[in-house]
Design a protein around this motif. Structure first.
Motif, PDB file in Angstrom:
ATOM      1  N   ALA A 274       5.025  19.118 -11.651  1.00 13.75           N
ATOM      2  CA  ALA A 274       6.352  19.601 -12.171  1.00 13.75           C
ATOM      3  C   ALA A 274       6.065  19.943 -13.916  1.00 13.75           C
ATOM      4  O   ALA A 274       6.466  21.268 -14.495  1.00 13.75           O
ATOM      5  CB  ALA A 274       7.646  18.651 -11.932  1.00 13.75           C
ATOM      6  N   LEU A 275       5.541  18.933 -14.534  1.00 12.64           N
ATOM      7  CA  LEU A 275       5.137  19.063 -15.999  1.00 12.64           C
ATOM      8  C   LEU A 275       4.208  20.505 -16.238  1.00 12.64           C
ATOM      9  O   LEU A 275       4.293  21.192 -17.199  1.00 12.64           O
ATOM     10  CB  LEU A 275       4.707  18.039 -16.516  1.00 12.64           C
ATOM     11  CG  LEU A 275       5.496  16.829 -16.665  1.00 12.64           C
ATOM     12  CD1 LEU A 275       4.913  15.593 -17.275  1.00 12.64           C
ATOM     13  CD2 LEU A 275       6.758  17.124 -17.691  1.00 12.64           C
ATOM     14  N   VAL A 276       2.890  20.610 -15.201  1.00 10.12           N
ATOM     15  CA  VAL A 276       2.431  21.656 -15.388  1.00 10.12           C
ATOM     16  C   VAL A 276       2.841  22.939 -15.184  1.00 10.12           C
ATOM     17  O   VAL A 276       2.696  23.839 -16.003  1.00 10.12           O
ATOM     18  CB  VAL A 276       1.182  21.436 -14.259  1.00 10.12           C
ATOM     19  CG1 VAL A 276       0.005  22.891 -14.277  1.00 10.12           C
ATOM     20  CG2 VAL A 276       0.239  20.259 -14.986  1.00 10.12           C
ATOM     21  N   ILE A 277       3.553  23.127 -14.076  1.00 15.13           N
ATOM     22  CA  ILE A 277       4.529  24.253 -13.693  1.00 15.13           C
ATOM     23  C   ILE A 277       5.234  24.555 -14.847  1.00 15.13           C
ATOM     24  O   ILE A 277       5.540  25.770 -15.318  1.00 15.13           O
ATOM     25  CB  ILE A 277       5.090  24.283 -12.386  1.00 15.13           C
ATOM     26  CG1 ILE A 277       4.354  23.974 -11.272  1.00 15.13           C
ATOM     27  CG2 ILE A 277       6.159  25.250 -12.290  1.00 15.13           C
ATOM     28  CD1 ILE A 277       4.858  23.704 -10.022  1.00 15.13           C
TER      29      ILE A 277
ATOM     30  N   LEU B 172       0.844  -1.398  -0.097  1.00 15.20           N
ATOM     31  CA  LEU B 172      -0.053  -0.145  -0.007  1.00 15.20           C
ATOM     32  C   LEU B 172       0.788   1.226  -0.086  1.00 15.20           C
ATOM     33  O   LEU B 172       0.700   2.070  -0.733  1.00 15.20           O
ATOM     34  CB  LEU B 172      -0.843   0.104   1.360  1.00 15.20           C
ATOM     35  CG  LEU B 172      -1.818   1.000   1.426  1.00 15.20           C
ATOM     36  CD1 LEU B 172      -2.663   1.363   0.087  1.00 15.20           C
ATOM     37  CD2 LEU B 172      -2.563   1.177   2.707  1.00 15.20           C
ATOM     38  N   TRP B 173       1.868   1.133   0.931  1.00 15.88           N
ATOM     39  CA  TRP B 173       2.808   2.442   1.021  1.00 15.88           C
ATOM     40  C   TRP B 173       3.414   2.435  -0.403  1.00 15.88           C
ATOM     41  O   TRP B 173       3.678   3.619  -0.837  1.00 15.88           O
ATOM     42  CB  TRP B 173       3.934   1.806   1.984  1.00 15.88           C
ATOM     43  CG  TRP B 173       3.508   2.671   3.322  1.00 15.88           C
ATOM     44  CD1 TRP B 173       3.076   1.638   4.504  1.00 15.88           C
ATOM     45  CD2 TRP B 173       3.141   3.843   4.028  1.00 15.88           C
ATOM     46  NE1 TRP B 173       2.563   2.322   5.582  1.00 15.88           N
ATOM     47  CE2 TRP B 173       2.776   3.782   5.193  1.00 15.88           C
ATOM     48  CE3 TRP B 173       3.379   5.028   3.376  1.00 15.88           C
ATOM     49  CZ2 TRP B 173       2.557   4.802   5.987  1.00 15.88           C
ATOM     50  CZ3 TRP B 173       2.741   6.199   4.048  1.00 15.88           C
ATOM     51  CH2 TRP B 173       2.282   6.092   5.347  1.00 15.88           C
ATOM     52  N   GLY B 174       3.838   1.441  -1.005  1.00 17.83           N
ATOM     53  CA  GLY B 174       4.554   1.488  -2.331  1.00 17.83           C
ATOM     54  C   GLY B 174       3.552   2.099  -3.431  1.00 17.83           C
ATOM     55  O   GLY B 174       4.037   3.026  -3.975  1.00 17.83           O
ATOM     56  N   GLU B 175       2.393   1.771  -3.344  1.00 22.79           N
ATOM     57  CA  GLU B 175       1.611   2.250  -4.552  1.00 22.79           C
ATOM     58  C   GLU B 175       1.116   3.867  -3.992  1.00 22.79           C
ATOM     59  O   GLU B 175       1.022   4.711  -5.002  1.00 22.79           O
ATOM     60  CB  GLU B 175       0.024   1.460  -4.275  1.00 22.79           C
ATOM     61  CG  GLU B 175       0.223   0.195  -4.707  1.00 22.79           C
ATOM     62  CD  GLU B 175      -0.829  -0.623  -4.441  1.00 22.79           C
ATOM     63  OE1 GLU B 175      -2.050  -0.153  -4.017  1.00 22.79           O
ATOM     64  OE2 GLU B 175      -1.254  -2.054  -5.218  1.00 22.79           O
ATOM     65  N   THR B 176       1.093   3.915  -2.758  1.00 22.26           N
ATOM     66  CA  THR B 176       0.859   5.376  -2.466  1.00 22.26           C
ATOM     67  C   THR B 176       2.183   6.516  -2.726  1.00 22.26           C
ATOM     68  O   THR B 176       1.914   7.386  -3.418  1.00 22.26           O
ATOM     69  CB  THR B 176       0.783   5.653  -0.856  1.00 22.26           C
ATOM     70  OG1 THR B 176      -0.305   4.760  -0.502  1.00 22.26           O
ATOM     71  CG2 THR B 176       0.516   6.968  -0.575  1.00 22.26           C
ATOM     72  N   ALA B 177       3.339   5.832  -2.523  1.00 16.88           N
ATOM     73  CA  ALA B 177       4.590   6.621  -3.065  1.00 16.88           C
ATOM     74  C   ALA B 177       4.480   6.615  -4.522  1.00 16.88           C
ATOM     75  O   ALA B 177       4.876   7.793  -5.033  1.00 16.88           O
ATOM     76  CB  ALA B 177       5.685   5.772  -2.563  1.00 16.88           C
ATOM     77  N   GLU B 178       4.233   5.702  -5.217  1.00 12.08           N
ATOM     78  CA  GLU B 178       4.255   5.876  -6.762  1.00 12.08           C
ATOM     79  C   GLU B 178       3.094   6.751  -7.217  1.00 12.08           C
ATOM     80  O   GLU B 178       3.520   7.698  -8.042  1.00 12.08           O
ATOM     81  CB  GLU B 178       3.934   4.420  -7.233  1.00 12.08           C
ATOM     82  CG  GLU B 178       4.852   3.334  -7.339  1.00 12.08           C
ATOM     83  CD  GLU B 178       4.591   2.180  -7.745  1.00 12.08           C
ATOM     84  OE1 GLU B 178       3.333   2.149  -8.400  1.00 12.08           O
ATOM     85  OE2 GLU B 178       5.389   1.164  -7.748  1.00 12.08           O
TER      86      GLU B 178
ATOM     87  N   LEU C 281       4.463  10.263  -6.367  1.00 12.15           N
ATOM     88  CA  LEU C 281       5.210  10.649  -7.397  1.00 12.15           C
ATOM     89  C   LEU C 281       5.013  10.935  -8.545  1.00 12.15           C
ATOM     90  O   LEU C 281       5.490  11.928  -9.453  1.00 12.15           O
ATOM     91  CB  LEU C 281       6.710   9.394  -7.474  1.00 12.15           C
ATOM     92  CG  LEU C 281       7.746   9.507  -8.496  1.00 12.15           C
ATOM     93  CD1 LEU C 281       8.658  10.617  -7.905  1.00 12.15           C
ATOM     94  CD2 LEU C 281       8.470   8.181  -8.540  1.00 12.15           C
ATOM     95  N   LEU C 282       3.983  10.310  -9.016  1.00 15.33           N
ATOM     96  CA  LEU C 282       3.222  10.542 -10.525  1.00 15.33           C
ATOM     97  C   LEU C 282       2.708  11.927 -10.171  1.00 15.33           C
ATOM     98  O   LEU C 282       2.842  12.580 -11.097  1.00 15.33           O
ATOM     99  CB  LEU C 282       2.388   9.489 -10.583  1.00 15.33           C
ATOM    100  CG  LEU C 282       1.324   9.577 -12.099  1.00 15.33           C
ATOM    101  CD1 LEU C 282       2.600   9.517 -13.194  1.00 15.33           C
ATOM    102  CD2 LEU C 282       0.541   8.765 -12.211  1.00 15.33           C
ATOM    103  N   VAL C 283       2.178  12.165  -9.263  1.00 10.99           N
ATOM    104  CA  VAL C 283       1.160  13.474  -9.131  1.00 10.99           C
ATOM    105  C   VAL C 283       2.353  14.656  -8.951  1.00 10.99           C
ATOM    106  O   VAL C 283       2.222  15.682  -9.646  1.00 10.99           O
ATOM    107  CB  VAL C 283       0.653  13.572  -7.801  1.00 10.99           C
ATOM    108  CG1 VAL C 283       0.111  15.079  -7.341  1.00 10.99           C
ATOM    109  CG2 VAL C 283      -0.642  12.878  -7.984  1.00 10.99           C
TER     110      VAL C 283
END
Length: 206
Positions: free
Chosen positions: A20-23, A4-10, A13-15
């Motif tokens: 960063a791409l939006v900025i 769960l922590w791994g999926e949350t971290a991913e 990271l994706l967000v």
């Protein structure tokens, strides 16, 4: 839990990557907008410059007095207006293959062109010169010079006044006055001229 922590971290990271791409996109769009505004400004400035150059060119071409632009160091003629071609009889191409020395007729007492490029000061008035037309006729001109810019270099602008007829008239008046003076001086009688005022102010007395 680790999964769960791994999926949350991913997900986080994706967000963050997306954020960063939006900025980055916003910054790039802002820079592009500023660049576009600058390009529009440059284009408008260029149009204004072209309009001013066209105005100056029209003023130069439509001036009724002959105007010649030449290079001070070599006296090579760079440009002329329509009045110059009409007065001197040379075409624009012929003028651009000439130097000032080809127009100026030196007097017997002269060994070089009057007012060399170094001695011709800005906005100076040069003494009357003799210029030769394409037809071979010699005219007398009064030359006015001004330093200016032409195609990103310093040049001299020559404004030319044809004073041939004026000098002929002045010479004729002087000769007439001299003849009159000689006539009055040789009369045996008494000759005078006075003003018709209270004191009869004397103007001429033989």
């Amino acid at each position: 839990k680790l999964r769960l922590w791994g999926e949350t971290a991913e997900s986080l990271l994706l967000v963050m990557v997306l954020l960063a791409l939006v900025i980055a996109y916003i910054r790039i769009a802002r820079k592009n907008r500023v660049l576009a505004e600058q390009m529009i400004y440059i284009e408008k400035a260029g149009e204004v410059i072209k309009e001013r150059e066209l105005d100056y060119r029209n003023l130069y071409d439509q001036n009724p007095l002959p105007m010649i632009i030449f290079e001070p160091e070599t006296t090579k003629i760079l440009a002329i207006n329509q009045a110059a071609t009409a007065r001197y009889g040379y075409t624009e191409t012929e003028f651009q293959e000439m130097k000032l020395e080809n127009l100026i007729v030196l007097q017997e007492s002269q060994t070089k062109m009057k007012g060399s490029p170094d001695s011709r000061n800005n906005s100076s008035v040069i003494e009357v010169e003799n210029h030769r037309l394409k037809s071979g006729r010699i005219i007398q001109v009064e030359v006015h010079l001004r330093e200016t810019d032409f195609k990103q270099r310093k040049v001299r602008l020559m404004l030319i006044f044809d004073v041939t007829e004026r000098l002929v008239t002045e010479k004729a008046l002087f000769e007439n006055q001299l003849q009159l003076s000689n006539l009055v001086s040789n009369l045996p009688g008494f000759v005078y001229r006075c003003s018709f005022d209270e004191d009869y102010t004397m103007q001429l007395l033989s």
